[in-house]
Scaffold this active site. Structure first.
Site, PDB file in Angstrom:
ATOM      1  N   GLU A 104      38.179  42.072  46.748  1.00  0.00           N
ATOM      2  CA  GLU A 104      39.261  42.570  47.248  1.00  0.00           C
ATOM      3  C   GLU A 104      39.027  44.088  47.844  1.00  0.00           C
ATOM      4  O   GLU A 104      39.832  45.073  47.626  1.00  0.00           O
ATOM      5  CB  GLU A 104      40.538  42.699  46.366  1.00  0.00           C
ATOM      6  CG  GLU A 104      40.926  41.115  46.083  1.00  0.00           C
ATOM      7  CD  GLU A 104      41.956  40.894  44.921  1.00  0.00           C
ATOM      8  OE1 GLU A 104      42.756  40.218  45.043  1.00  0.00           O
ATOM      9  OE2 GLU A 104      42.105  41.708  44.137  1.00  0.00           O
TER      10      GLU A 104
HETATM   11  C1  TNX Z   1      43.200  38.583  42.149  1.00  0.00           C
HETATM   12  S1  TNX Z   1      40.785  37.181  41.159  1.00  0.00           S
HETATM   13  C2  TNX Z   1      42.360  39.337  41.766  1.00  0.00           C
HETATM   14  C3  TNX Z   1      42.908  40.198  40.471  1.00  0.00           C
HETATM   15  C4  TNX Z   1      44.316  40.012  40.196  1.00  0.00           C
HETATM   16  C5  TNX Z   1      44.450  38.588  40.258  1.00  0.00           C
HETATM   17  C6  TNX Z   1      45.672  38.279  39.997  1.00  0.00           C
HETATM   18  C7  TNX Z   1      40.370  38.538  41.599  1.00  0.00           C
HETATM   19  C8  TNX Z   1      38.887  38.563  41.720  1.00  0.00           C
HETATM   20  N1  TNX Z   1      41.201  39.492  42.004  1.00  0.00           N
HETATM   21  O1  TNX Z   1      42.855  41.874  40.928  1.00  0.00           O
HETATM   22  O2  TNX Z   1      44.606  40.378  38.914  1.00  0.00           O
HETATM   23  O3  TNX Z   1      44.485  38.039  41.484  1.00  0.00           O
HETATM   24  O4  TNX Z   1      45.919  36.550  39.807  1.00  0.00           O
END
Ligand code: TNX
Length: 559
Positions: A348
């Site tokens: 992300e």
């Molecule tokens: C996505 S899964 C994220 C996290 C959040 C999560 C909540 C991932 C690698 N990144 O930053 O905490 O969703 O479910």
């Protein structure tokens, strides 16, 4: 619990003969009858184990009862003796038996329990054989890890009351026969996000205990995120003194000192669990930018962040100072971490795109390699160049992912954590009081009914290193919250990681999982009473333990 088996020899009162019995026989018969009435439960079946073992050969003529004077004898090897001490620690509180530990070059059960290290027994690195016979119990393995897993199985085959922290009157029976067991995948893990909310060392140790019970061997700690930085870095002290003082919702946050982290690592190592530290880069870094504005793209400190959005922060990939920071941080974390892995996040980072992103990741990957460690990153790392040993943690919700498949073709191995099956922060049902639902609801069946070996289309089972269940903690604020989301889904993921695919069977799993409920209740562990599981209604032993604590054997020295 659904256990049927022939009762052990001492549970059946001897039939009265036609000949007038003598007083001694009458007394013995009365004692046996009273014993049978007091403790009528037959031993568990040898198959009542989670995760399901590879091979089980019951022998109903060989049930065994742990005698009060049993001795635990192990091979004369410090690691084997450490497992013997752990077994004694597990058994002493509930049985009240002394269970002394001794060593012998050729350990014999002799009416007790023998833990035998034997590398000629044709057992792989984590495999074990458990023999339960009228002459006693023997666990054989080529490594202390194998002995440890044999002990976890032994523990589950005893009555649930074995989990009591206080002495209980019980017939400590084990079902006769042989289990030969080995894992399907080498990487079996769970992740705890200690960044969104901070959790005390004791809470983390307790999570380690849960992993150990189900033969998981990796604990991934998500140590840094926008809302807090949780591990001391001496060369960049404000990461924790400034960046560690926040968390989701505005609480005080917190961080682990190097000694705290070392305590977690050694407690886990004593349970054959490797800690995988994650420093999430280049995104999810707001807490670092608050502490060190020089790392921010505009060289200005952002406000501390205590919300739950993602994808807005990043360290400046165009500034050399950022790479000094990364090298210093990863260097200190690597020095504290005996395991081979460093997890560098990579998820992300929405504002670092294309070649800038892959260029950043490739430099960070090289820093990891230069430290002698192996890279793990979220599957967003896929487009970056391959580096020896690199593993990607796949968290998609749809098994079609050509970019990841291409990275696997270039040599990457996969740890599978599908968001819609393995994410422990997803709610079980709409009324689950905490958790998310962006990847859907995950009831126990959904957590169990998928195959890590074939889940990502185009990735061969040989490229799958294993499976991991992540627990993100935006909505999780206490140990009870952690346990509610972890149990009973963690054992489902553990079975996917350990058990052969051929044994995959929901009906069998559901019944075996039900047998874990009384154990958790007796040990004072919180869990979600998932409606699809036929939990036993039999009253369990009340515990006097109000404050949950990790296993008492905290002093065990790691290997
Ligand atoms: C996505 S899964 C994220 C996290 C959040 C999560 C909540 C991932 C690698 N990144 O930053 O905490 O969703 O479910």
């Amino acid at each position: 619990m659904s256990t049927t088996s022939s009762p052990g020899p001492t549970a059946v009162p001897a039939p009265l003969s036609a000949v007038e019995p003598d007083a001694a026989t009458l007394a013995r018969t009365a004692e046996q009858t009273a014993g049978a009435l007091l403790t009528p439960a037959p031993p568990h079946r040898l198959t009542d184990v989670v995760p399901a073992p590879l091979q089980v050969q019951p022998d109903p003529t060989a049930d065994w009862v742990l005698p009060a004077d049993a001795v635990i004898v192990a091979s004369p090897d410090p690691a084997a003796l450490a497992v013997a001490e752990q077994l004694a620690h597990l058994l002493r509180p509930a049985t009240g038996y002394p269970l002394p530990v001794t060593d012998a070059t050729t350990p014999e059960a002799a009416g007790g329990i023998a833990l035998v290290l034997d590398d000629s027994a044709d057992l792989g690195a984590e495999a074990y054989r458990l023999d339960i016979a009228t002459s006693g119990v023997r666990v054989t393995a080529a490594t202390s890890a194998g002995l440890f897993y044999g002990v976890q199985t032994l523990r589950q085959l005893l009555p649930a009351a074995i989990e009591s922290p206080d002495p209980v009157t019980e017939r400590w029976a084990l079902p006769g026969g042989t289990i030969t067991d080995a894992p399907r995948f080498p990487y079996r893990g769970a992740m705890l996000d200690v960044a969104r909310h901070f959790f005390a060392v004791e809470d983390v140790l307790r999570v380690v205990d849960h992993l150990a019970r189900y033969k998981l061997n990796h604990l991934h700690l998500h140590l840094t995120d926008d809302q807090g930085w949780r591990i001391t870095v001496d060369s960049w002290p404000k990461l924790t003194t400034v960046g560690g003082t926040t968390e989701v919702g505005g609480g005080p946050g917190g961080h682990y000192t190097k000694a705290d982290y070392a305590r977690i690592v050694s407690y886990a190592a004593a349970r054959h669990i490797t800690v995988v530290p994650e420093i999430d880069l280049p995104g999810h870094t707001n807490s670092a930018l608050v502490a060190y504005p020089e790392l921010a793209p505009d060289k200005t400190a952002p406000p501390p962040y205590t919300g739950t959005e993602v994808g807005f922060s990043y360290v400046d990939p165009t500034d050399e100072r950022t790479y000094d920071f990364v090298a210093d941080v990863l260097g200190e974390v690597a020095a504290l971490t005996p395991g081979p892995w460093l997890h560098i996040g990579g998820d992300e980072a929405f504002k670092v795109k294309g070649e800038v992103y892959t260029g950043f990741v490739e430099r960070v990957q090289r820093i990891v390699a230069d430290l002698g460690k192996t890279v793990i990153g979220w599957h967003q790392l896929a487009p970056a160049a391959h580096l020896d040993g690199r593993a990607l943690q796949w968290w998609g919700t749809n098994g079609e992912d050509p970019t990841t498949v291409d990275a696997v073709r270039r040599g990457a191995r996969l740890i599978v954590s599908p968001g819609n099956h393995a994410y422990l922060d997803m709610k079980y049902a709409p009324d689950t009081p905490i958790g998310h639902d962006w990847a859907g609801l995950i009831d126990v069946r959904k957590a169990y009914d998928w195959d890590p070996g074939t889940h990502v289309v185009g990735v061969p089972a040989e490229a799958v290193l294993g499976v991991e269940a992540p627990l993100w903690t935006e909505s999780v604020t206490s140990l009870a919250d952690i346990e509610l989301l972890l149990l009973p889904r963690l054992p489902a993921i553990a079975e996917l990681g350990w058990s052969p695919r051929a044994s995959h069977d929901w009906a069998s799993f559901r019944d075996r999982l039900a047998g874990q409920g009384p154990r958790w209740t007796t040990a004072g562990i919180t869990f979600h009473r998932a409606p699809e599981i036929p939990w036993s209604t039999t009253p369990t032993i009340p515990t006097q333990r109000n404050v949950p604590q990790p296993d008492t054997a905290t002093h065990l020295t790691p290997e």
